[in-house]
Design an enzyme around this catalytic site. Structure first.
Site, PDB file in Angstrom:
ATOM      1  N   GLU A   1      -9.655  -1.184   5.251  1.00  0.00           N
ATOM      2  CA  GLU A   1     -10.242  -0.834   6.541  1.00  0.00           C
ATOM      3  C   GLU A   1     -11.501  -1.670   6.805  1.00  0.00           C
ATOM      4  O   GLU A   1     -12.037  -2.288   5.880  1.00  0.00           O
ATOM      5  CB  GLU A   1     -10.622   0.653   6.534  1.00  0.00           C
ATOM      6  CG  GLU A   1      -9.451   1.612   6.368  1.00  0.00           C
ATOM      7  CD  GLU A   1      -8.702   1.876   7.668  1.00  0.00           C
ATOM      8  OE1 GLU A   1      -8.807   1.088   8.630  1.00  0.00           O
ATOM      9  OE2 GLU A   1      -7.987   2.895   7.721  1.00  0.00           O
TER      10      GLU A   1
ATOM     11  N   ASN B   1      -7.623  -1.919  14.444  1.00  0.00           N
ATOM     12  CA  ASN B   1      -9.031  -2.177  14.102  1.00  0.00           C
ATOM     13  C   ASN B   1      -9.201  -3.383  13.165  1.00  0.00           C
ATOM     14  O   ASN B   1     -10.265  -3.589  12.600  1.00  0.00           O
ATOM     15  CB  ASN B   1      -9.663  -0.923  13.473  1.00  0.00           C
ATOM     16  CG  ASN B   1      -9.024  -0.550  12.135  1.00  0.00           C
ATOM     17  OD1 ASN B   1      -8.126  -1.225  11.650  1.00  0.00           O
ATOM     18  ND2 ASN B   1      -9.502   0.523  11.529  1.00  0.00           N
TER      19      ASN B   1
ATOM     20  N   ASP C   1       0.820  -1.212   0.000  1.00  0.00           N
ATOM     21  CA  ASP C   1       0.000   0.000   0.000  1.00  0.00           C
ATOM     22  C   ASP C   1       0.857   1.266   0.000  1.00  0.00           C
ATOM     23  O   ASP C   1       2.076   1.205   0.160  1.00  0.00           O
ATOM     24  CB  ASP C   1      -0.971  -0.008   1.200  1.00  0.00           C
ATOM     25  CG  ASP C   1      -0.298  -0.361   2.524  1.00  0.00           C
ATOM     26  OD1 ASP C   1       0.949  -0.347   2.578  1.00  0.00           O
ATOM     27  OD2 ASP C   1      -1.001  -0.639   3.507  1.00  0.00           O
TER      28      ASP C   1
ATOM     29  N   HIS D   1      -7.499  -3.912  10.299  1.00  0.00           N
ATOM     30  CA  HIS D   1      -7.256  -3.696   8.872  1.00  0.00           C
ATOM     31  C   HIS D   1      -5.999  -4.410   8.411  1.00  0.00           C
ATOM     32  O   HIS D   1      -5.057  -4.631   9.178  1.00  0.00           O
ATOM     33  CB  HIS D   1      -7.244  -2.205   8.497  1.00  0.00           C
ATOM     34  CG  HIS D   1      -6.029  -1.427   8.907  1.00  0.00           C
ATOM     35  ND1 HIS D   1      -6.099  -0.217   9.551  1.00  0.00           N
ATOM     36  CD2 HIS D   1      -4.709  -1.663   8.750  1.00  0.00           C
ATOM     37  CE1 HIS D   1      -4.888   0.258   9.754  1.00  0.00           C
ATOM     38  NE2 HIS D   1      -4.021  -0.617   9.283  1.00  0.00           N
TER      39      HIS D   1
HETATM   40  C1  GLP Z   1      -0.629   0.764   8.420  1.00  0.00           C
HETATM   41  C2  GLP Z   1      -0.275  -0.031   7.187  1.00  0.00           C
HETATM   42  C3  GLP Z   1      -0.514  -1.499   7.378  1.00  0.00           C
HETATM   43  C4  GLP Z   1       0.099  -1.941   8.701  1.00  0.00           C
HETATM   44  C5  GLP Z   1      -0.571  -1.233   9.844  1.00  0.00           C
HETATM   45  C6  GLP Z   1      -0.046  -1.606  11.209  1.00  0.00           C
HETATM   46  O1  GLP Z   1      -1.952   1.159   8.400  1.00  0.00           O
HETATM   47  N1  GLP Z   1      -0.976   0.406   6.038  1.00  0.00           N
HETATM   48  O2  GLP Z   1      -0.004  -2.221   6.281  1.00  0.00           O
HETATM   49  O3  GLP Z   1      -0.019  -3.328   8.852  1.00  0.00           O
HETATM   50  O4  GLP Z   1      -0.403   0.160   9.668  1.00  0.00           O
HETATM   51  O5  GLP Z   1       1.060  -0.834  11.530  1.00  0.00           O
HETATM   52  P1  GLP Z   1       2.002  -1.103  12.777  1.00  0.00           P
HETATM   53  O6  GLP Z   1       2.816  -2.306  12.429  1.00  0.00           O
HETATM   54  O7  GLP Z   1       2.836   0.128  12.883  1.00  0.00           O
HETATM   55  O8  GLP Z   1       1.133  -1.327  13.952  1.00  0.00           O
END
Ligand code: GLP
Length: 223
Positions: A142, A135, A67, A137
């Site tokens: 989302e 949440n 992404d 995702h």
């Molecule tokens: C972002 C990214 C996701 C990732 C998520 C969790 O939203 N788009 O791909 O998995 O955050 O991030 P973290 O690992 O910092 O908790």
């Protein structure tokens, strides 16, 4: 689903690193789906260190990132383009022409997403690394995202920003998925993956239907 409960974040990163290296040794021209966020940082550090010790060769791999924010300049420190080069690509011998990232600078996001989806179709992901949002995702899919969704432009849950993300259907087509989760705030997302209803409200729950899913998570998550 294989669940690996780890003692701490370092162990989680180490196990993920060992799995990735094993897969690259098995198939040097492997297609890897990379994720961003804080969770895979330890894994990327360990991959760089293994490369420096000549334990792994990235010269034939191809990467597909999950992404990207939209719109965003590649030079913006918040962009996932910047993140990937800073934390991984600048330090290993992956060929620049084998690096694929959704382009946050495009004028035509729909075409960008269509082309990316087609590229993945032609070069199926062998191993997809995933984090998970608090949440539930995955990528930027989302809560409420369709399980049949493909790569597309989305609005983020805070309604303030947009992003380009590989879709849930696209993620599910990966041959193997490694999901990393660390920290108490991910506990409910992991619970919904392991035993919640498979429901759009919690996107990560769909992964339970994947045939080759490995979850690597802090063991405190399961208390
Ligand atoms: C972002 C990214 C996701 C990732 C998520 C969790 O939203 N788009 O791909 O998995 O955050 O991030 P973290 O690992 O910092 O908790």
């Amino acid at each position: 689903m294989l669940i690996i409960k780890t003692k701490n974040y370092n162990k989680l990163s180490k196990i993920a690193c060992e799995i990735i290296i094993k897969e690259i040794l098995k198939k040097p021209n492997i297609n890897i789906g990379f994720a961003t966020g804080s969770t895979p940082l330890g894994l990327y550090k360990k991959l760089v260190s293994a490369y420096k010790k000549k334990k792994v060769d990235f010269s034939k791999i191809a990467s597909f990132n999950l992404d990207e924010y939209y719109p965003i300049k590649k030079s913006n420190k918040k962009s996932y383009y910047y993140y990937m080069f800073k934390n991984l690509f600048n330090h290993i011998n992956i060929k620049k022409s084998n690096i694929n990232l959704l382009n946050g600078e495009t004028k035509n996001p729909d075409k960008e997403c269509r082309d990316y989806e087609n590229k993945i179709k032609k070069n199926p992901i062998d191993i997809q690394i995933l984090g998970v949002g608090v949440n539930g995702h995955i990528g930027f899919n989302e809560p409420g995202s369709d399980f049949n969704s493909l790569t597309r432009l989305v609005e983020l849950a805070d309604f303030k920003e947009k992003a380009l993300t590989v879709g849930i259907k696209t993620i599910m087509k990966s041959k193997k998925i490694i999901l990393l989760a660390s920290g108490k705030n991910k506990k409910s997302a992991i619970r919904c993956l392991i035993k919640g209803n498979i429901n759009k409200k919690c996107p990560v729950s769909i992964l339970r239907r994947h045939k080759n899913l490995v979850v690597i998570a802090d063991r405190e998550m399961f208390d």
